[in-house]
Design a protein around this motif. Structure first.
Motif, PDB file in Angstrom:
ATOM      1  N   GLU A 184       0.835  -1.193   0.000  1.00 20.21           N
ATOM      2  CA  GLU A 184       0.000   0.000   0.000  1.00 20.21           C
ATOM      3  C   GLU A 184       0.876   1.251   0.000  1.00 20.21           C
ATOM      4  O   GLU A 184       1.751   1.422   0.851  1.00 20.21           O
ATOM      5  CB  GLU A 184      -0.894  -0.003   1.247  1.00 20.21           C
ATOM      6  N   LEU A 185       0.640   2.140  -0.959  1.00 26.23           N
ATOM      7  CA  LEU A 185       1.433   3.360  -1.080  1.00 26.23           C
ATOM      8  C   LEU A 185       0.949   4.392  -0.067  1.00 26.23           C
ATOM      9  O   LEU A 185      -0.220   4.777  -0.071  1.00 26.23           O
ATOM     10  CB  LEU A 185       1.326   3.929  -2.498  1.00 26.23           C
ATOM     11  N   THR A 186       1.850   4.820   0.790  1.00 24.29           N
ATOM     12  CA  THR A 186       1.514   5.801   1.822  1.00 24.29           C
ATOM     13  C   THR A 186       2.458   6.993   1.717  1.00 24.29           C
ATOM     14  O   THR A 186       3.237   7.107   0.764  1.00 24.29           O
ATOM     15  CB  THR A 186       1.615   5.158   3.221  1.00 24.29           C
ATOM     16  N   GLU A 187       2.410   7.888   2.711  1.00 18.05           N
ATOM     17  CA  GLU A 187       3.221   9.105   2.674  1.00 18.05           C
ATOM     18  C   GLU A 187       4.719   8.809   2.620  1.00 18.05           C
ATOM     19  O   GLU A 187       5.487   9.564   2.011  1.00 18.05           O
ATOM     20  CB  GLU A 187       2.920   9.976   3.908  1.00 18.05           C
ATOM     21  N   VAL A 188       5.135   7.725   3.256  1.00 21.08           N
ATOM     22  CA  VAL A 188       6.562   7.375   3.250  1.00 21.08           C
ATOM     23  C   VAL A 188       7.052   7.152   1.829  1.00 21.08           C
ATOM     24  O   VAL A 188       8.140   7.608   1.449  1.00 21.08           O
ATOM     25  CB  VAL A 188       6.808   6.123   4.125  1.00 21.08           C
ATOM     26  N   VAL A 189       6.249   6.474   1.019  1.00 20.83           N
ATOM     27  CA  VAL A 189       6.626   6.206  -0.371  1.00 20.83           C
ATOM     28  C   VAL A 189       6.437   7.450  -1.224  1.00 20.83           C
ATOM     29  O   VAL A 189       7.273   7.760  -2.084  1.00 20.83           O
ATOM     30  CB  VAL A 189       5.807   5.031  -0.925  1.00 20.83           C
ATOM     31  N   TRP A 190       5.362   8.170  -1.013  1.00 15.29           N
ATOM     32  CA  TRP A 190       5.097   9.364  -1.821  1.00 15.29           C
ATOM     33  C   TRP A 190       6.198  10.399  -1.668  1.00 15.29           C
ATOM     34  O   TRP A 190       6.629  11.008  -2.645  1.00 15.29           O
ATOM     35  CB  TRP A 190       3.758   9.985  -1.422  1.00 15.29           C
ATOM     36  N   PHE A 191       6.647  10.618  -0.443  1.00 20.10           N
ATOM     37  CA  PHE A 191       7.690  11.605  -0.185  1.00 20.10           C
ATOM     38  C   PHE A 191       9.094  11.061  -0.439  1.00 20.10           C
ATOM     39  O   PHE A 191      10.071  11.812  -0.383  1.00 20.10           O
ATOM     40  CB  PHE A 191       7.592  12.121   1.248  1.00 20.10           C
ATOM     41  N   GLY A 192       9.225   9.762  -0.678  1.00 20.86           N
ATOM     42  CA  GLY A 192      10.543   9.174  -0.908  1.00 20.86           C
ATOM     43  C   GLY A 192      11.464   9.261   0.295  1.00 20.86           C
ATOM     44  O   GLY A 192      12.678   9.438   0.150  1.00 20.86           O
ATOM     45  N   MET A 216       2.834   5.447  10.229  1.00 23.58           N
ATOM     46  CA  MET A 216       2.392   4.195  10.857  1.00 23.58           C
ATOM     47  C   MET A 216       1.131   4.405  11.696  1.00 23.58           C
ATOM     48  O   MET A 216       0.291   3.507  11.811  1.00 23.58           O
ATOM     49  CB  MET A 216       3.524   3.633  11.714  1.00 23.58           C
ATOM     50  N   GLY A 217       0.983   5.598  12.272  1.00 19.86           N
ATOM     51  CA  GLY A 217      -0.229   5.879  13.023  1.00 19.86           C
ATOM     52  C   GLY A 217      -1.443   6.078  12.142  1.00 19.86           C
ATOM     53  O   GLY A 217      -2.565   5.699  12.507  1.00 19.86           O
ATOM     54  N   LYS A 218      -1.240   6.672  10.964  1.00 19.38           N
ATOM     55  CA  LYS A 218      -2.353   6.921  10.053  1.00 19.38           C
ATOM     56  C   LYS A 218      -2.772   5.688   9.265  1.00 19.38           C
ATOM     57  O   LYS A 218      -3.910   5.598   8.797  1.00 19.38           O
ATOM     58  CB  LYS A 218      -1.983   8.046   9.075  1.00 19.38           C
ATOM     59  N   HIS A 219      -1.856   4.759   9.101  1.00 17.80           N
ATOM     60  CA  HIS A 219      -2.144   3.577   8.278  1.00 17.80           C
ATOM     61  C   HIS A 219      -1.863   2.310   9.086  1.00 17.80           C
ATOM     62  O   HIS A 219      -0.847   1.633   8.863  1.00 17.80           O
ATOM     63  CB  HIS A 219      -1.296   3.602   7.007  1.00 17.80           C
ATOM     64  N   PRO A 220      -2.747   1.972  10.006  1.00 14.76           N
ATOM     65  CA  PRO A 220      -2.557   0.743  10.787  1.00 14.76           C
ATOM     66  C   PRO A 220      -2.851  -0.492   9.945  1.00 14.76           C
ATOM     67  O   PRO A 220      -3.300  -0.393   8.796  1.00 14.76           O
ATOM     68  CB  PRO A 220      -3.566   0.904  11.927  1.00 14.76           C
TER      69      PRO A 220
END
Length: 205
Positions: A63-71, A124-128
């Motif tokens: 699942e693509l989340t902020e960690v991946v989007w922001f690199g 990690m808090g936003k995407h459990p």
């Protein structure tokens, strides 16, 4: 620069006491830097940077989340590797200018690490992990396993980044302390004559 003239009018240029003191101080600076073992800490930074970048690859398959989007793993990993390379080079060439650059890069790497830790924690808090609606875990849907894998990878990246924060902060502190101790000798890198020279007697070619 001291000059002496002998009875046969031979002019001899002696070593300057200040030059000798500066040279000794430069050797002391290099010994102090090597005593802090920046090479070992630099290798640790490079390894942590490579691990962060390589461990983040499976995140693109989940699942693509902020960690991946922001690199985050990529720019933080590159920063870790850069700081490690400067520390390794500093161990070989202990100059004041390079010391100042290494201090700056190490402190910047520590700041980047803190920023990355915050992003990992928020992500990690936003995407459990997605709940499994079935009684048997073997029959859960793919999203459950994808989110579990994503959380596991992010937890590992978070631990690596925390370790990098500690390493960068320690290295930056040690180098900054050395910089404060040798800051008044910023001209050590200038080339100066280190051996006495002599000239022919006056009036002779």
């Amino acid at each position: 620069m001291a000059v002496s003239i002998s009875r046969d009018l031979t002019v001899q240029v002696l070593e300057d006491i200040n030059v000798v003191k500066l040279t000794d101080r430069q050797q002391a600076l290099r010994a102090a830097i090597q005593k802090g073992e920046p090479k070992s800490l630099g290798v640790s930074q490079v390894m942590l940077g490579l691990m962060v970048m390589s461990y983040s690859i499976p995140l693109h398959l989940t699942e693509l989340t902020e960690v991946v989007w922001f690199g985050v793993p990529w720019w933080s990993g590159v920063m870790f590797i850069t700081a490690g390379v400067f520390a390794i080079v500093l161990d070989k060439h202990g100059t004041m200018k390079l010391l100042q650059v290494c201090v700056t890069v190490s402190l910047a790497a520590a700041a980047v690490s803190v920023m990355a830790v915050i992003i990992y924690s928020v992500d990690m808090g936003k995407h459990p992990s997605a709940p499994c609606n079935n009684i048997s875990l073997s029959q859960c849907d793919d999203r459950y396993y994808a989110t579990r894998l994503s959380l596991g990878i992010k937890s590992s990246l978070l631990l690596f980044t925390l370790a990098q924060t500690v390493v960068s902060a320690v290295l930056g502190f040690l180098l900054y302390r050395q910089r404060c101790g040798f800051g008044q000798y910023a001209s050590l890198d200038q080339a100066t004559p280190s051996t006495p020279t002599s000239s022919t007697p006056l009036g002779q070619d």
